[in-house]
Write an enzyme that holds these catalytic residues in place. Structure first.
Site, PDB file in Angstrom:
ATOM      1  N   ARG A 291     -78.759  67.265  50.862  1.00 15.93           N
ATOM      2  CA  ARG A 291     -77.578  67.235  51.570  1.00 15.93           C
ATOM      3  C   ARG A 291     -77.889  67.837  53.198  1.00 15.93           C
ATOM      4  O   ARG A 291     -77.267  67.161  53.950  1.00 15.93           O
ATOM      5  CB  ARG A 291     -76.771  68.279  51.196  1.00 15.93           C
ATOM      6  CG  ARG A 291     -75.424  68.399  51.836  1.00 15.93           C
ATOM      7  CD  ARG A 291     -74.503  69.602  51.365  1.00 15.93           C
ATOM      8  NE  ARG A 291     -74.826  70.320  50.065  1.00 15.93           N
ATOM      9  CZ  ARG A 291     -74.027  69.805  48.954  1.00 15.93           C
ATOM     10  NH1 ARG A 291     -72.997  69.182  48.919  1.00 15.93           N
ATOM     11  NH2 ARG A 291     -74.079  70.231  47.696  1.00 15.93           N
ATOM     12  N   CYS A 358     -55.463  56.249  39.417  1.00 13.83           N
ATOM     13  CA  CYS A 358     -54.345  56.845  38.399  1.00 13.83           C
ATOM     14  C   CYS A 358     -54.950  58.145  37.838  1.00 13.83           C
ATOM     15  O   CYS A 358     -55.300  58.157  36.731  1.00 13.83           O
ATOM     16  CB  CYS A 358     -53.941  55.790  37.441  1.00 13.83           C
ATOM     17  SG  CYS A 358     -53.572  54.250  38.033  1.00 13.83           S
TER      18      CYS A 358
HETATM   19  N1  LLP Z   1     -84.199  69.907  44.319  1.00  9.57           N
HETATM   20  C1  LLP Z   1     -83.571  69.961  42.905  1.00  9.57           C
HETATM   21  C2  LLP Z   1     -84.324  70.038  41.872  1.00  9.57           C
HETATM   22  C3  LLP Z   1     -82.288  69.671  42.826  1.00  9.57           C
HETATM   23  O1  LLP Z   1     -81.555  69.835  41.845  1.00  9.57           O
HETATM   24  C4  LLP Z   1     -81.453  69.115  43.985  1.00  9.57           C
HETATM   25  C5  LLP Z   1     -79.822  69.002  43.889  1.00  9.57           C
HETATM   26  C6  LLP Z   1     -82.099  69.257  45.134  1.00  9.57           C
HETATM   27  C7  LLP Z   1     -83.328  69.666  45.323  1.00  9.57           C
HETATM   28  C8  LLP Z   1     -81.291  68.778  46.250  1.00  9.57           C
HETATM   29  O2  LLP Z   1     -80.352  69.824  46.803  1.00  9.57           O
HETATM   30  P1  LLP Z   1     -79.615  69.921  48.059  1.00  9.57           P
HETATM   31  O3  LLP Z   1     -80.704  70.238  49.359  1.00  9.57           O
HETATM   32  O4  LLP Z   1     -79.082  68.507  48.563  1.00  9.57           O
HETATM   33  O5  LLP Z   1     -78.551  70.896  47.997  1.00  9.57           O
HETATM   34  N2  LLP Z   1     -73.461  66.602  43.866  1.00  9.57           N
HETATM   35  C9  LLP Z   1     -73.207  68.046  44.290  1.00  9.57           C
HETATM   36  C10 LLP Z   1     -74.752  68.539  44.604  1.00  9.57           C
HETATM   37  C11 LLP Z   1     -75.623  68.518  43.355  1.00  9.57           C
HETATM   38  C12 LLP Z   1     -76.865  68.947  43.652  1.00  9.57           C
HETATM   39  C13 LLP Z   1     -77.725  68.480  42.706  1.00  9.57           C
HETATM   40  N3  LLP Z   1     -79.461  69.111  42.707  1.00  9.57           N
HETATM   41  C14 LLP Z   1     -72.411  68.198  45.590  1.00  9.57           C
HETATM   42  O6  LLP Z   1     -71.971  67.128  46.058  1.00  9.57           O
HETATM   43  O7  LLP Z   1     -72.136  69.162  46.130  1.00  9.57           O
END
Ligand code: LLP
Length: 428
Positions: A291, A358
């Site tokens: 992110r 929907c």
């Molecule tokens: N490493 C692992 C093992 C992870 O499970 C994740 C994210 C990341 C790195 C990356 O995380 P980030 O830096 O993006 O926070 N769909 C959800 C977020 C799910 C994250 C899953 N794992 C949302 O839209 O908020």
């Protein structure tokens, strides 16, 4: 920081007007800014410069091969969670030897594929998986490079669906059990122990949970280095971004007087806090940001189809739906909503912006005071670069939207809009 700003009363991605993109390519359309992605990658990479480190972009956040190619060229490594993501990285020109493969449910096909391509390491999430990887590696006469994921049992203080580092979450191996698993792994003929990994959750807006987890796990990492010669410690991803710009505008003094938990977390603060704990380990430190790199680098462009004034509410119905951007429905995620063309002051009105799907959950905001945009107007759902297009579906038989990458003045369609024929292509 991002390169979406107003010029000549119209919202631009870098040098390109979003109004023009919509005229040319239609809506809904995701638009990404290449320079925002590059800047985010570099800011984190530079902040960590005082220690031996690798930034392994979490492909799941946005896996379009044009985005991966951009990051591969910038020097990024990759954190992958499926054979499909590995395939994408390779197609994008990424190096399999810079991929770490996480996830609790790797299949035989995925393990064989990763061994064949020669990935950096599997991030193993259970003892059963370790035993299976050892077996498969033996069958194909290879040694599997492995790091083991610890569940440090710390509270990431984020939405419960994106918290991963508590004992009740399915991820990693419990703090109290992990030494035994390393001991047994060291005996396995086809396993090569390479590292220790953790990831406590996503969208963390303060550094404290990271500091807590790293402080708790660092002595174990040192011990594993001494015993098994592990080379790296991956501290996962999770750095949060600012979705609501009202939170970004506060000065340091303003923040000091307000809610500490919502203050933006910068790469510098992250690095300054964690480097002193990590440096003495003498291990390579891996980061897995998703992110942070792409979140604010993308918007979802959508057009208002209708306005409906009820007795209780005003609804603005737009042509993007929860199938295109599911974050509000799934995590109560906040996305700023900005009219693409702004000329002079406009009235605001309390609005629900909803999609055509929907489902009652198909909304982008509820009861939010917004500029009173009208039928035919274009709006941008901001910060949709991470977990936007990748989580899209064709629910209600809605074709997947176009994705566009803007780089300076250049506009490239990086995924074509699906057609009705595409929708049915695999059906018999
Ligand atoms: N490493 C692992 C093992 C992870 O499970 C994740 C994210 C990341 C790195 C990356 O995380 P980030 O830096 O993006 O926070 N769909 C959800 C977020 C799910 C994250 C899953 N794992 C949302 O839209 O908020």
């Amino acid at each position: 920081m991002h390169y979406f700003s107003f010029s000549d009363s119209s919202l631009h991605a870098e040098k390109v007007s979003l109004y023009k993109i919509a005229e040319q390519h239609g809506t809904p359309t995701f638009v990404y800014s290449a320079n925002t992605i590059r800047d985010h990658y570099q800011s984190l990479d530079q902040a960590l410069a005082p220690i031996d480190h690798e930034v392994a972009y979490a492909v799941k956040a946005n896996s379009n091969i044009a985005v991966l190619s951009l990051l591969a060229k910038a020097g990024s490594s990759f954190d992958i969670v499926s054979g499909g993501e590995l395939f994408r990285v390779v197609k994008a020109g990424g190096d399999p030897a810079k991929c770490t493969f996480a996830g609790v449910g790797k299949t035989r096909e995925e393990i064989e594929y990763a061994l064949e391509l020669g990935i950096h390491a599997f991030n193993v999430e259970s003892e059963a998986e370790l035993i299976f990887i050892n077996k498969v590696a033996g069958e194909v006469e290879k040694k599997a490079p492995v790091s083991i994921r610890i569940n440090p049992n710390v509270d990431a203080k984020t939405h419960k669906y994106i918290s991963t580092g508590k004992s009740e979450n399915k991820f990693g191996i419990d703090f109290d059990l992990i030494s035994g698993v390393f001991e047994r792994a060291a005996q396995m003929e086809h396993i090569e122990l390479k590292g220790l990994q953790m990831h406590i959750g996503s969208q963390l807006t303060t550094v404290q949970p990271f500091a807590d987890a790293v402080t708790k796990v660092a002595p174990l990492a040192a011990d594993l280095k001494a015993k098994y010669g592990i080379e790296f410690f991956s501290i996962g991803g999770g750095i949060g971004i600012i979705y609501d710009p009202a939170l970004e505008s506060g000065s340091k003094e303003w923040w000091d007087a307000h809610n500490e938990d919502d203050r933006p977390l910068t790469a510098a603060e992250y690095a300054e806090t964690l480097i002193p704990i990590l440096k003495p380990l003498g291990l390579k430190i891996l980061l897995e940001p998703g992110r942070y790199i792409v979140g604010n680098a993308g918007v979802l462009l959508t057009r208002c189809l209708y306005e409906k004034k009820g007795t209780a509410k005003t609804f603005k119905i737009v042509d993007a739906g929860m199938n295109d951007l599911i974050r509000p429905a799934l995590y109560e995620g906040y996305h700023e909503i900005v009219p693409v063309t702004q000329s002079g002051p406009v009235n605001t009105v309390k609005t629900d912006v909803v999609g055509p799907v929907c489902e009652t959950g198909d909304f982008f905001c509820q009861d939010r005071e917004l500029p009173d945009f009208r039928e035919g107007d274009l709006i941008a759902l901001m910060s949709a670069g991470a977990y936007g297009a990748v989580m899209g579906s064709t629910y209600n038989s809605r074709p997947l939207p176009t994705e566009i990458l803007v780089d300076g003045e250049e506009t490239t369609v990086i995924r074509k809009r699906q057609t009705y024929d595409d929708l049915l292509a695999q059906e018999i």
